[in-house]
Design an enzyme around this catalytic site. Sequence first.
Site, PDB file in Angstrom:
ATOM      1  N   TYR A 101      44.404  42.760  46.021  1.00 46.16           N
ATOM      2  CA  TYR A 101      43.348  41.809  46.385  1.00 46.16           C
ATOM      3  C   TYR A 101      42.328  41.766  45.253  1.00 46.16           C
ATOM      4  O   TYR A 101      41.914  42.814  44.736  1.00 46.16           O
ATOM      5  CB  TYR A 101      42.657  42.231  47.687  1.00 46.16           C
ATOM      6  CG  TYR A 101      41.448  41.393  48.048  1.00 46.16           C
ATOM      7  CD1 TYR A 101      41.549  40.327  48.932  1.00 46.16           C
ATOM      8  CD2 TYR A 101      40.190  41.667  47.499  1.00 46.16           C
ATOM      9  CE1 TYR A 101      40.443  39.552  49.258  1.00 46.16           C
ATOM     10  CE2 TYR A 101      39.084  40.889  47.812  1.00 46.16           C
ATOM     11  CZ  TYR A 101      39.213  39.841  48.697  1.00 46.16           C
ATOM     12  OH  TYR A 101      38.135  39.072  49.005  1.00 46.16           O
ATOM     13  N   GLU A 189      38.884  33.785  45.418  1.00 44.81           N
ATOM     14  CA  GLU A 189      39.617  34.925  45.986  1.00 44.81           C
ATOM     15  C   GLU A 189      41.112  34.726  45.816  1.00 44.81           C
ATOM     16  O   GLU A 189      41.636  33.630  46.055  1.00 44.81           O
ATOM     17  CB  GLU A 189      39.262  35.067  47.467  1.00 44.81           C
ATOM     18  CG  GLU A 189      40.035  36.131  48.212  1.00 44.81           C
ATOM     19  CD  GLU A 189      39.740  36.125  49.706  1.00 44.81           C
ATOM     20  OE1 GLU A 189      38.774  36.789  50.105  1.00 44.81           O
ATOM     21  OE2 GLU A 189      40.459  35.432  50.459  1.00 44.81           O
TER      22      GLU A 189
END
Length: 383
Positions: A101, A189
């Site tokens: 991530y 993101e």
Amino acid sequence: MDLYEYQGKELLRQHGLATLPGRVAETPEEAREAAEEIGGTVAVKAQVLTGGRGKAGGIKVVSSPEEAQSAAEQILGMDIKGHTVRRVYIEGGAEIATEMYLSVLVDREAKKSLVLFSTEGGVEIEQVAEENPDALVRLHIDPLVGLMPYQVREVTFASGLTGDSAKQFGKAFQNLYKTFESVDASLVEINPLVVTESGDVLALDAKVTVDNSSLYRHKDIAELHDVEAADPQEQRAQEADLQYVKLDGNVGILGNGAGLVMSTLDVVAQAGGSPANFCDVGGGADADKIATALDIVTSNEKVTGVFFNIFGGITRGDEVAKGLLSAIEKTNISLPIVVRLDGTNAEEGREILAENTPENVHTAETMLEAARMAVELSGKGGN
């Protein structure tokens, strides 16, 4: 402004990040054609401006164009958290070795950019932060200095990658921050950012939110705004130059000034109520603008009452009172409305309301008194 995955990935590609080949499809036939063009195993991914699409059945991995067409037939038209799927993204497959991530967002409290990185990708970052906080790397970046080489090395080291994969990761991190800066984003993101079996680093997803206040500098991004997918109240407010954000409660909120409106939300919550929205009519709002704001706020079916909180500065209390009465007359609103006036000419404004008040309009002198009255008249649960 939130972007769809396929739009976000196009921005990432423009700034040097590697992604898998993909095409957007609006019909099952287009999905089949896209799968034929890409070849091999593909993912059929719902394009919605919300999370949780995988759990909702909005992502299917298929091995043939016929299966891609069938998957698109199932996904198109699906409702995912109130969002109707009108497009799918057909994306090529990859042999994944590692999922991570990586994101950059605005930390308003620190007044800096914040990098979040975790070796546990493909899951919600809130879950990682709660269950395994040591797996989450937080790194602030001073916007006046920018991303420094030692910061790139720090996050790359945390990834545990070596060799060419580490170099690719470092470059991807730099390009992600470059994307964040160049488009005036509030969030960029990638979840997951993957390393393939062959060692390549790829962005398998993309979530990009661009600051609305900067869109005048990014005409190309502003044109990506999907009017059909926008909340109808928020879309109308934007067209009327009103600051409006829809919330989940039943007490409609209007005020003049962002700080005052934020305080109003807090006081309504303190009084046991649940705000239905944030709505700032701005300084110097006339009767027409107030009428528009009232109409937008009350067009939300959940709203069972309205709290109008005004502090007279640029906007004088007597003018607000006249504008409010004119607006109520124009919109013919029957819901209970609680008005709190303070500041310049507030007493005159309250007198005007007292002399001409419709039965559904109530006045209060203090914000807490008005909030309690609004919550009581609206009903805590909106019933």
